[in-house]
Every structure is written in C-alpha cells, then in structure tokens.
Design a protein around this motif. Sequence first.
Motif, PDB file in Angstrom:
ATOM      1  N   LEU A   1       0.346  12.030  -1.299  1.00 26.78           N
ATOM      2  CA  LEU A   1       0.618  13.342  -1.894  1.00 26.78           C
ATOM      3  C   LEU A   1       0.704  14.455  -0.857  1.00 26.78           C
ATOM      4  CD1 LEU A   1      -1.604  13.175  -5.076  1.00 26.78           C
ATOM      5  CD2 LEU A   1       0.847  12.811  -4.895  1.00 26.78           C
ATOM      6  N   TYR A   2      -0.139  14.404   0.164  1.00 23.02           N
ATOM      7  CA  TYR A   2      -0.171  15.496   1.122  1.00 23.02           C
ATOM      8  C   TYR A   2       0.522  15.154   2.422  1.00 23.02           C
ATOM      9  CZ  TYR A   2      -3.333  17.301  -2.317  1.00 23.02           C
ATOM     10  OH  TYR A   2      -3.871  17.728  -3.493  1.00 23.02           O
ATOM     11  N   LYS A   3       0.958  13.936   2.572  1.00 21.06           N
ATOM     12  CA  LYS A   3       1.780  13.463   3.677  1.00 21.06           C
ATOM     13  C   LYS A   3       1.233  13.808   5.063  1.00 21.06           C
ATOM     14  CE  LYS A   3       5.958  12.909   1.228  1.00 21.06           C
ATOM     15  NZ  LYS A   3       6.476  11.614   1.226  1.00 21.06           N
ATOM     16  N   PRO A   4      -0.052  13.508   5.339  1.00 21.59           N
ATOM     17  CA  PRO A   4      -0.503  13.706   6.714  1.00 21.59           C
ATOM     18  C   PRO A   4       0.112  12.665   7.648  1.00 21.59           C
ATOM     19  CG  PRO A   4      -2.244  12.736   5.409  1.00 21.59           C
ATOM     20  CD  PRO A   4      -1.125  13.053   4.479  1.00 21.59           C
ATOM     21  N   ILE A   5       0.509  11.531   7.093  1.00 20.76           N
ATOM     22  CA  ILE A   5       1.224  10.515   7.858  1.00 20.76           C
ATOM     23  C   ILE A   5       2.600  10.408   7.219  1.00 20.76           C
ATOM     24  CG2 ILE A   5       1.301   8.074   8.505  1.00 20.76           C
ATOM     25  CD1 ILE A   5      -1.748   8.068   8.214  1.00 20.76           C
ATOM     26  N   MET A   6       3.646  10.524   7.989  1.00 19.54           N
ATOM     27  CA  MET A   6       4.991  10.517   7.417  1.00 19.54           C
ATOM     28  C   MET A   6       5.450   9.083   7.181  1.00 19.54           C
ATOM     29  SD  MET A   6       5.646  13.625   7.027  1.00 19.54           S
ATOM     30  CE  MET A   6       7.370  13.605   6.627  1.00 19.54           C
ATOM     31  N   TYR A   7       5.846   8.828   5.965  1.00 20.39           N
ATOM     32  CA  TYR A   7       6.375   7.517   5.612  1.00 20.39           C
ATOM     33  C   TYR A   7       7.864   7.429   5.864  1.00 20.39           C
ATOM     34  CZ  TYR A   7       2.245   5.977   3.115  1.00 20.39           C
ATOM     35  OH  TYR A   7       0.999   5.583   2.788  1.00 20.39           O
ATOM     36  N   GLY A   8       8.555   8.503   5.581  1.00 23.47           N
ATOM     37  CA  GLY A   8       9.997   8.429   5.480  1.00 23.47           C
ATOM     38  C   GLY A   8      10.280   7.742   4.152  1.00 23.47           C
ATOM     39  N   ASP A   9      10.332   8.503   3.079  1.00 26.79           N
ATOM     40  CA  ASP A   9      10.395   7.962   1.720  1.00 26.79           C
ATOM     41  C   ASP A   9      11.769   7.371   1.448  1.00 26.79           C
ATOM     42  OD1 ASP A   9       9.381   7.295  -0.687  1.00 26.79           O
ATOM     43  OD2 ASP A   9       9.498   9.304  -1.569  1.00 26.79           O
ATOM     44  N   MET A  10      12.044   6.206   2.020  1.00 28.12           N
ATOM     45  CA  MET A  10      13.341   5.563   1.838  1.00 28.12           C
ATOM     46  C   MET A  10      13.467   4.946   0.447  1.00 28.12           C
ATOM     47  SD  MET A  10      14.800   6.191   4.675  1.00 28.12           S
ATOM     48  CE  MET A  10      16.225   5.134   4.656  1.00 28.12           C
ATOM     49  N   ILE A  11      12.347   4.515  -0.117  1.00 32.66           N
ATOM     50  CA  ILE A  11      12.353   3.898  -1.444  1.00 32.66           C
ATOM     51  C   ILE A  11      11.842   4.939  -2.428  1.00 32.66           C
ATOM     52  CG2 ILE A  11      11.453   2.016  -2.848  1.00 32.66           C
ATOM     53  CD1 ILE A  11      10.961   0.514  -0.205  1.00 32.66           C
ATOM     54  N   GLU A  12      12.605   5.175  -3.482  1.00 32.51           N
ATOM     55  CA  GLU A  12      12.213   6.177  -4.460  1.00 32.51           C
ATOM     56  C   GLU A  12      10.921   5.760  -5.149  1.00 32.51           C
ATOM     57  OE1 GLU A  12      14.098   8.307  -8.381  1.00 32.51           O
ATOM     58  OE2 GLU A  12      15.409   7.282  -6.984  1.00 32.51           O
ATOM     59  N   ASN A  13       9.993   6.677  -5.301  1.00 32.46           N
ATOM     60  CA  ASN A  13       8.694   6.471  -5.935  1.00 32.46           C
ATOM     61  C   ASN A  13       7.822   5.459  -5.200  1.00 32.46           C
ATOM     62  OD1 ASN A  13       9.288   8.334  -7.959  1.00 32.46           O
ATOM     63  ND2 ASN A  13      10.293   6.772  -9.187  1.00 32.46           N
ATOM     64  N   PHE A  14       8.078   5.225  -3.931  1.00 33.77           N
ATOM     65  CA  PHE A  14       7.281   4.277  -3.164  1.00 33.77           C
ATOM     66  C   PHE A  14       5.817   4.713  -3.103  1.00 33.77           C
ATOM     67  CE2 PHE A  14       5.683   2.773   1.014  1.00 33.77           C
ATOM     68  CZ  PHE A  14       5.748   1.419   0.759  1.00 33.77           C
TER      69      PHE A  14
ATOM     70  N   MET B   1       0.103   4.168  -4.753  1.00 37.10           N
ATOM     71  CA  MET B   1      -1.097   4.735  -5.357  1.00 37.10           C
ATOM     72  C   MET B   1      -1.612   3.861  -6.489  1.00 37.10           C
ATOM     73  SD  MET B   1      -0.339   8.844  -5.331  1.00 37.10           S
ATOM     74  CE  MET B   1      -0.940   9.003  -6.958  1.00 37.10           C
ATOM     75  N   LEU B   2      -0.749   3.109  -7.135  1.00 34.94           N
ATOM     76  CA  LEU B   2      -1.168   2.265  -8.248  1.00 34.94           C
ATOM     77  C   LEU B   2      -1.585   0.866  -7.814  1.00 34.94           C
ATOM     78  CD1 LEU B   2       1.543   3.287 -10.839  1.00 34.94           C
ATOM     79  CD2 LEU B   2      -0.834   4.017 -10.751  1.00 34.94           C
ATOM     80  N   THR B   3      -1.057   0.358  -6.706  1.00 37.52           N
ATOM     81  CA  THR B   3      -1.336  -1.026  -6.330  1.00 37.52           C
ATOM     82  C   THR B   3      -2.384  -1.178  -5.233  1.00 37.52           C
ATOM     83  OG1 THR B   3       0.527  -0.998  -4.797  1.00 37.52           O
ATOM     84  CG2 THR B   3       0.945  -1.838  -7.002  1.00 37.52           C
ATOM     85  N   VAL B   4      -2.360  -0.338  -4.227  1.00 34.05           N
ATOM     86  CA  VAL B   4      -3.262  -0.509  -3.084  1.00 34.05           C
ATOM     87  C   VAL B   4      -4.738  -0.417  -3.495  1.00 34.05           C
ATOM     88  CG1 VAL B   4      -3.974   0.485  -0.872  1.00 34.05           C
ATOM     89  CG2 VAL B   4      -1.560   0.158  -1.375  1.00 34.05           C
ATOM     90  N   PRO B   5      -5.159   0.547  -4.326  1.00 32.84           N
ATOM     91  CA  PRO B   5      -6.577   0.579  -4.708  1.00 32.84           C
ATOM     92  C   PRO B   5      -7.029  -0.671  -5.461  1.00 32.84           C
ATOM     93  CG  PRO B   5      -5.561   2.678  -5.174  1.00 32.84           C
ATOM     94  CD  PRO B   5      -4.464   1.748  -4.798  1.00 32.84           C
ATOM     95  N   VAL B   6      -6.160  -1.248  -6.266  1.00 33.02           N
ATOM     96  CA  VAL B   6      -6.518  -2.469  -6.992  1.00 33.02           C
ATOM     97  C   VAL B   6      -6.707  -3.615  -6.009  1.00 33.02           C
ATOM     98  CG1 VAL B   6      -5.707  -4.160  -8.677  1.00 33.02           C
ATOM     99  CG2 VAL B   6      -5.357  -1.726  -9.095  1.00 33.02           C
ATOM    100  N   ILE B   7      -5.811  -3.733  -5.045  1.00 37.75           N
ATOM    101  CA  ILE B   7      -5.928  -4.791  -4.037  1.00 37.75           C
ATOM    102  C   ILE B   7      -7.202  -4.601  -3.220  1.00 37.75           C
ATOM    103  CG2 ILE B   7      -4.862  -5.726  -1.951  1.00 37.75           C
ATOM    104  CD1 ILE B   7      -2.138  -4.970  -3.254  1.00 37.75           C
ATOM    105  N   VAL B   8      -7.499  -3.372  -2.834  1.00 39.64           N
ATOM    106  CA  VAL B   8      -8.707  -3.090  -2.049  1.00 39.64           C
ATOM    107  C   VAL B   8      -9.958  -3.431  -2.856  1.00 39.64           C
ATOM    108  CG1 VAL B   8     -10.073  -1.208  -1.059  1.00 39.64           C
ATOM    109  CG2 VAL B   8      -7.636  -1.354  -0.590  1.00 39.64           C
ATOM    110  N   ALA B   9      -9.997  -3.035  -4.128  1.00 44.66           N
ATOM    111  CA  ALA B   9     -11.174  -3.291  -4.956  1.00 44.66           C
ATOM    112  C   ALA B   9     -11.395  -4.782  -5.177  1.00 44.66           C
ATOM    113  CB  ALA B   9     -11.026  -2.571  -6.299  1.00 44.66           C
ATOM    114  N   VAL B  10     -10.336  -5.511  -5.450  1.00 46.57           N
ATOM    115  CA  VAL B  10     -10.472  -6.954  -5.680  1.00 46.57           C
ATOM    116  C   VAL B  10     -10.867  -7.666  -4.387  1.00 46.57           C
ATOM    117  CG1 VAL B  10      -9.202  -9.036  -6.309  1.00 46.57           C
ATOM    118  CG2 VAL B  10      -8.960  -6.973  -7.678  1.00 46.57           C
ATOM    119  N   ALA B  11     -10.288  -7.273  -3.270  1.00 42.21           N
ATOM    120  CA  ALA B  11     -10.660  -7.893  -1.994  1.00 42.21           C
ATOM    121  C   ALA B  11     -12.124  -7.606  -1.665  1.00 42.21           C
ATOM    122  CB  ALA B  11      -9.757  -7.376  -0.879  1.00 42.21           C
ATOM    123  N   PHE B  12     -12.583  -6.389  -1.954  1.00 44.39           N
ATOM    124  CA  PHE B  12     -13.991  -6.065  -1.731  1.00 44.39           C
ATOM    125  C   PHE B  12     -14.884  -6.926  -2.608  1.00 44.39           C
ATOM    126  CE2 PHE B  12     -17.719  -3.749  -3.260  1.00 44.39           C
ATOM    127  CZ  PHE B  12     -18.406  -3.592  -2.069  1.00 44.39           C
TER     128      PHE B  12
END
Length: 78
Positions: A38-51, A56-67
């Motif tokens: 949301l605040y883009k402190p690291i630039m992604y270069g948003d090549m994929i729309e809604n990436f 935001m929806l997938t990474v926290p789930v993966i992190v929680a399950v891996a933990f």
Amino acid sequence: MGHAPSKPKRWRPSRALRSILMVFVGFVGFVIVSGVVLYKPIMYGDMIENFGIVMMLTVPVIVAVAFRVGLDSWLDAE
C-alpha cells in the motif's frame, strides 16, 4: 550418584494457543505485506494488475501455515 540429569520439560501449549499464535503471525505477515504494497517503500513495478492485493491475501496465509507447521514439528519432536 549414577543418575543422569533429566531433560527439562518442553513447553507444551494447548491447541487453542497454537492457533492463536498462528493467527497472530498471519496478522503480522499481513501488516508487513500491506505496508509494502500500500505504501510502496519497496518498488515492485506493478506489471500485473492487482498483484499487490493478491499478495496481501496469500502471503499472510502462507506465513501463518508455515509457522504453525514449524511450531508443531518443533513441539512434537521427541
């Protein structure tokens, strides 16, 4: 005199506490990912729309399950 020192008892949290820890770690993952997206402190270069939204929806789930898997395997190891 021939007694071997006994192993200290390992911390054994309940299943409910393990689940609460999993939710907490997932929330922390969500805060970190959403801060980046949301605040883009690291630039992604948003090549994929809604990436960012997908991340935001997938990474926290993966992190929680891996933990949770790591926590369970560490606690259940003999």
